[in-house]
Scaffold this motif. Sequence first.
Motif, PDB file in Angstrom:
ATOM      1  N   ILE A 177      81.196  45.408  74.263  1.00 35.77           N
ATOM      2  CA  ILE A 177      79.990  44.802  73.702  1.00 35.77           C
ATOM      3  C   ILE A 177      78.790  45.095  74.589  1.00 35.77           C
ATOM      4  O   ILE A 177      77.668  45.330  74.093  1.00 35.77           O
ATOM      5  CB  ILE A 177      80.195  43.282  73.511  1.00 35.77           C
ATOM      6  N   GLY A 178      78.969  45.099  75.910  1.00 31.99           N
ATOM      7  CA  GLY A 178      77.870  45.421  76.815  1.00 31.99           C
ATOM      8  C   GLY A 178      77.353  46.832  76.608  1.00 31.99           C
ATOM      9  O   GLY A 178      76.138  47.064  76.542  1.00 31.99           O
ATOM     10  N   ILE A 179      78.271  47.789  76.501  1.00 31.44           N
ATOM     11  CA  ILE A 179      77.855  49.177  76.283  1.00 31.44           C
ATOM     12  C   ILE A 179      77.187  49.325  74.920  1.00 31.44           C
ATOM     13  O   ILE A 179      76.169  50.028  74.773  1.00 31.44           O
ATOM     14  CB  ILE A 179      79.076  50.111  76.400  1.00 31.44           C
ATOM     15  N   ALA A 180      77.730  48.649  73.901  1.00 33.98           N
ATOM     16  CA  ALA A 180      77.132  48.712  72.570  1.00 33.98           C
ATOM     17  C   ALA A 180      75.722  48.121  72.554  1.00 33.98           C
ATOM     18  O   ALA A 180      74.839  48.612  71.833  1.00 33.98           O
ATOM     19  CB  ALA A 180      78.023  47.984  71.564  1.00 33.98           C
ATOM     20  N   SER A 181      75.497  47.079  73.341  1.00 33.67           N
ATOM     21  CA  SER A 181      74.161  46.474  73.383  1.00 33.67           C
ATOM     22  C   SER A 181      73.133  47.457  73.938  1.00 33.67           C
ATOM     23  O   SER A 181      72.001  47.525  73.453  1.00 33.67           O
ATOM     24  CB  SER A 181      74.178  45.190  74.216  1.00 33.67           C
ATOM     25  N   TRP A 182      73.502  48.234  74.942  1.00 32.14           N
ATOM     26  CA  TRP A 182      72.600  49.271  75.442  1.00 32.14           C
ATOM     27  C   TRP A 182      72.297  50.298  74.350  1.00 32.14           C
ATOM     28  O   TRP A 182      71.149  50.682  74.157  1.00 32.14           O
ATOM     29  CB  TRP A 182      73.242  49.985  76.635  1.00 32.14           C
ATOM     30  N   ALA A 183      73.354  50.729  73.651  1.00 32.06           N
ATOM     31  CA  ALA A 183      73.196  51.770  72.641  1.00 32.06           C
ATOM     32  C   ALA A 183      72.292  51.331  71.491  1.00 32.06           C
ATOM     33  O   ALA A 183      71.583  52.153  70.893  1.00 32.06           O
ATOM     34  CB  ALA A 183      74.569  52.184  72.095  1.00 32.06           C
ATOM     35  N   LEU A 184      72.295  50.051  71.175  1.00 32.44           N
ATOM     36  CA  LEU A 184      71.491  49.543  70.068  1.00 32.44           C
ATOM     37  C   LEU A 184      70.079  49.141  70.488  1.00 32.44           C
ATOM     38  O   LEU A 184      69.096  49.482  69.815  1.00 32.44           O
ATOM     39  CB  LEU A 184      72.189  48.341  69.428  1.00 32.44           C
ATOM     40  N   LEU A 185      69.957  48.422  71.590  1.00 33.26           N
ATOM     41  CA  LEU A 185      68.683  47.778  71.901  1.00 33.26           C
ATOM     42  C   LEU A 185      67.701  48.665  72.656  1.00 33.26           C
ATOM     43  O   LEU A 185      66.490  48.512  72.493  1.00 33.26           O
ATOM     44  CB  LEU A 185      68.931  46.497  72.702  1.00 33.26           C
ATOM     45  N   ILE A 186      68.193  49.574  73.492  1.00 34.84           N
ATOM     46  CA  ILE A 186      67.255  50.435  74.206  1.00 34.84           C
ATOM     47  C   ILE A 186      66.471  51.319  73.237  1.00 34.84           C
ATOM     48  O   ILE A 186      65.231  51.376  73.311  1.00 34.84           O
ATOM     49  CB  ILE A 186      67.988  51.257  75.288  1.00 34.84           C
ATOM     50  N   PRO A 187      67.109  52.000  72.269  1.00 28.93           N
ATOM     51  CA  PRO A 187      66.318  52.751  71.284  1.00 28.93           C
ATOM     52  C   PRO A 187      65.408  51.847  70.447  1.00 28.93           C
ATOM     53  O   PRO A 187      64.265  52.227  70.136  1.00 28.93           O
ATOM     54  CB  PRO A 187      67.378  53.425  70.417  1.00 28.93           C
ATOM     55  N   ALA A 188      65.912  50.664  70.073  1.00 25.45           N
ATOM     56  CA  ALA A 188      65.090  49.763  69.255  1.00 25.45           C
ATOM     57  C   ALA A 188      63.836  49.326  69.987  1.00 25.45           C
ATOM     58  O   ALA A 188      62.793  49.080  69.363  1.00 25.45           O
ATOM     59  CB  ALA A 188      65.915  48.540  68.839  1.00 25.45           C
ATOM     60  N   SER A 189      63.892  49.219  71.307  1.00 28.97           N
ATOM     61  CA  SER A 189      62.727  48.796  72.082  1.00 28.97           C
ATOM     62  C   SER A 189      61.553  49.754  71.909  1.00 28.97           C
ATOM     63  O   SER A 189      60.389  49.330  71.909  1.00 28.97           O
ATOM     64  CB  SER A 189      63.088  48.693  73.571  1.00 28.97           C
ATOM     65  N   PHE A 190      61.859  51.031  71.725  1.00 30.20           N
ATOM     66  CA  PHE A 190      60.795  52.020  71.594  1.00 30.20           C
ATOM     67  C   PHE A 190      60.151  52.013  70.207  1.00 30.20           C
ATOM     68  O   PHE A 190      59.148  52.696  69.987  1.00 30.20           O
ATOM     69  CB  PHE A 190      61.329  53.412  71.938  1.00 30.20           C
ATOM     70  N   LEU A 191      60.719  51.241  69.275  1.00 33.93           N
ATOM     71  CA  LEU A 191      60.102  51.081  67.958  1.00 33.93           C
ATOM     72  C   LEU A 191      59.006  50.023  67.964  1.00 33.93           C
ATOM     73  O   LEU A 191      58.229  49.923  67.014  1.00 33.93           O
ATOM     74  CB  LEU A 191      61.162  50.697  66.928  1.00 33.93           C
ATOM     75  N   VAL A 192      58.954  49.218  69.013  1.00 32.92           N
ATOM     76  CA  VAL A 192      58.005  48.111  69.070  1.00 32.92           C
ATOM     77  C   VAL A 192      56.632  48.630  69.483  1.00 32.92           C
ATOM     78  O   VAL A 192      56.487  49.283  70.518  1.00 32.92           O
ATOM     79  CB  VAL A 192      58.482  47.029  70.051  1.00 32.92           C
ATOM     80  N   ARG A 193      55.630  48.338  68.672  1.00 30.64           N
ATOM     81  CA  ARG A 193      54.254  48.729  68.958  1.00 30.64           C
ATOM     82  C   ARG A 193      53.349  47.511  68.792  1.00 30.64           C
ATOM     83  O   ARG A 193      53.638  46.625  67.979  1.00 30.64           O
ATOM     84  CB  ARG A 193      53.773  49.819  68.008  1.00 30.64           C
ATOM     85  N   PRO A 194      52.236  47.445  69.509  1.00 30.93           N
ATOM     86  CA  PRO A 194      51.277  46.356  69.293  1.00 30.93           C
ATOM     87  C   PRO A 194      50.599  46.503  67.943  1.00 30.93           C
ATOM     88  O   PRO A 194      50.404  47.614  67.447  1.00 30.93           O
ATOM     89  CB  PRO A 194      50.280  46.529  70.449  1.00 30.93           C
ATOM     90  N   ALA A 195      50.263  45.381  67.342  1.00 29.56           N
ATOM     91  CA  ALA A 195      49.576  45.419  66.046  1.00 29.56           C
ATOM     92  C   ALA A 195      48.169  45.964  66.226  1.00 29.56           C
ATOM     93  O   ALA A 195      47.468  45.587  67.170  1.00 29.56           O
ATOM     94  CB  ALA A 195      49.511  44.018  65.445  1.00 29.56           C
ATOM     95  N   PRO A 196      47.728  46.864  65.350  1.00 27.31           N
ATOM     96  CA  PRO A 196      46.351  47.368  65.439  1.00 27.31           C
ATOM     97  C   PRO A 196      45.354  46.276  65.108  1.00 27.31           C
ATOM     98  O   PRO A 196      45.682  45.286  64.457  1.00 27.31           O
ATOM     99  CB  PRO A 196      46.323  48.486  64.395  1.00 27.31           C
ATOM    100  N   GLU A 197      44.130  46.455  65.551  1.00 28.29           N
ATOM    101  CA  GLU A 197      43.092  45.452  65.308  1.00 28.29           C
ATOM    102  C   GLU A 197      42.918  45.180  63.829  1.00 28.29           C
ATOM    103  O   GLU A 197      42.683  44.071  63.407  1.00 28.29           O
ATOM    104  CB  GLU A 197      41.761  45.908  65.915  1.00 28.29           C
ATOM    105  N   ALA A 198      43.066  46.223  63.015  1.00 32.12           N
ATOM    106  CA  ALA A 198      42.869  46.051  61.568  1.00 32.12           C
ATOM    107  C   ALA A 198      43.917  45.158  60.966  1.00 32.12           C
ATOM    108  O   ALA A 198      43.708  44.543  59.935  1.00 32.12           O
ATOM    109  CB  ALA A 198      42.906  47.409  60.861  1.00 32.12           C
TER     110      ALA A 198
END
Length: 415
Positions: A177-198
Amino acid sequence: MSKPAGFSQSGSSYGWIVVGAGALMTCVGFGTMLSLAVFLQPIATDTGWSVSGVSAAATIDFLAMGFAAFFWGALSDRFGTRIVVLAGAVLLGIGLVGASQAADLWQFQFFFGVLIGIAAGSFYAPMVAVASAWIEHRRSLAVALVSAGMGVSPLTIAPFASYLITTYDWRTAMLVIGIASWALLIPASFLVRPAPEAAAPASDGTDAPEIQWSVGQALRTPQFITLALAHFACCAAHSGPIFHMVSYAMICGIAPLTAVTVYSLAGFSGLGGRLLLGVMADRLGAKPVLVGGLFVQAMSVATYLAVGQLGEFYALSVIFGLAYGGVMPLYAVLVREYFGARIMGTVFGAVSAFASLGMALGPLAGGWVFDTFHAYNWLYVGSFAIGITAVAVALSFPSAKRPSQPSLDLGRAAA
């Protein structure tokens, strides 16, 4: 033609991808932490550690998450959410892998308690804040979906853990489960972006003017104090019954794998409760729905004293899950409504810290009750009393739509 809700002025619907990433993070982050309920008996049997000693790791989890949540929220407001959730993803895997190799109880409590607790605190408040900034017109739905990850976790992480434990052993299961958490969450972290002003929320008469609030002012308001106390009591009421649900079902004669399905059903019902109560809150207001959900939660906890058969467990799991799952996103909705998006990560992180302290009480209290009385009756009596207290506190929440006048007064005083 009007644009669908959640689209920025540039036509992007990327906010829903951020919401999906947040749901995945809360699912894996909280799911791995709460999976200790499945690991509890196998660990105690294999190592000889006491039930209360292993349960203490969950208490440490919530304490660490509580202390970390405020700081993670503040860091996300200052530096952005991506770096916060990336750090949490890395730390979560380290905690799970380390716990799987623990030779002594204190080592297990450090890795599974301290490290995983700190990691889990990085996901919920920061992702709720960034999701609510991306999604304006369906904000309650967006918050509910991020929170829904916690409801999905008993349907995914817990059965997966149970299967691995049955097939291999608890150490192998935790390592995988620990190894799987790395495989899932590290790539997902790079999908997070701040909301644009608009895509930032415009003033529509329903949000508190954000420029009126500093963090110090917000944390001194009756709105914050009441929300923090209500969330604390809410979580203190349901954490013990949730964590010890599988053990209690097994004590009542239900087979281990079947007992996990009772826990999973409660989680599935909690997923539906998050969406159902979120929709109701949009129509009726968050406060009355919160009060009603807390009352149903308290009555459900008391009902555990009267159940013992599998069908009764299933029926109660549905109602209990709807209640405890459904109320969770409402605190974030009220924080966003009162304090706006600019400092939401910090303020909701502080509210979540109180909630984590409440969550910390149940697992340890339940373990102590069982070790002392060899039964869970007093756990449910105490949890019911705390649940009724949560209802009373929520009823006292200020009913004004937004506290603009108090914030103006605070602004004048600060000037």
